[in-house]
Design a protein around this motif. Structure first.
Motif: not given
Length: 238
Positions: A98-101, A103-109
């Protein structure tokens, strides 16, 4: 979960030491030199509490700081209770994903929403962040399998980090240049208070309706942030 608590604490400590070392390489712009000549007469000092308040808080940053406070409530709930909720639902191993996914989408957005706010103003990104976070909290509240949990992570990652950046920008927008550091600190006080307050206050809801009710409360906090933006904050950052 694979390496244990000591590894997590050690890795976090290394990141902290690295950030501390890098802080010495930050170059700050100095204020211009003072003009020579006779000193201007000192203005009368305001009452003590007002004087101390002006030294600690920046009034222009309070609207954005309130939005950060409401957003941080959702973060406090996730950090404190998501692992326990997932453990009870047989999704203990899904918490790390959950936290990995997220973080990944936070970097994109983050960069995308930042450019959107620069070009179109704050209203569109704020609506996106608040509505998306409400949806994310509702999805997590009903997550009884890994795909549902990861969908909540995607929504949370896309919206929470974006809202954080936008609200912090709001906090410094109307602050004087020489007080933008105080403005950022004022906004982060709201963030820290919301993070701790959310974990404590909404934690009381667990005994009333389980963890789902707690995440409903987190969704409500994000909805209140959107309402407050349209009713109060938008007029003060124009």
């Amino acid at each position: 979960y694979n390496y244990g608590e000591k590894f997590s604490v050690g890795a976090t400590s290394l990141f902290f030491v690295g950030s501390f070392i890098l802080s010495f390489f930050v170059v700050a712009q100095r204020r211009g030199a003072r003009t020579t000549g006779a000193r201007a007469p000192k203005a009368a000092r305001p009452p003590l509490f007002r004087y101390l308040g002006s030294r600690i808080f920046e009034r222009a940053a309070i609207p954005g700081g309130v939005l950060l406070l409401l957003f941080a409530i959702t973060q406090g709930v996730q950090q404190s209770y998501l692992p326990v909720m997932c453990d009870g639902r047989g999704l203990k191993s899904g918490v790390s994903y959950y936290f990995i996914v997220s973080a990944i989408f936070a970097l994109v957005s983050r960069p995308t929403l930042g450019r959107w706010a620069d070009r179109r103003g704050y209203t569109g990104p704020t609506v996106f962040a608040c509505v998306g976070l409400v949806a994310g909290m509702l999805v997590v509240s009903q997550a009884y399998n890994l795909p549902m949990l990861l969908l909540g992570a995607v929504l949370q990652g896309l919206t929470y980090s974006s809202g954080f950046s936008v609200f912090l920008s709001m906090s410094t927008r109307n602050a004087p240049i020489v007080r933008r550091g105080i403005a950022s600190a004022t906004a982060m006080i709201g963030f820290d208070f919301g993070n701790g307050f959310g974990a404590v206050a909404l934690g009381a809801l667990v005994s009333l309706g389980g963890y789902s009710l707690e995440f409903y409360g987190a969704a409500l906090a994000a909805a209140i942030a959107l309402l407050m933006y349209f009713c109060y904050v938008r007029r003060r950052i124009a």
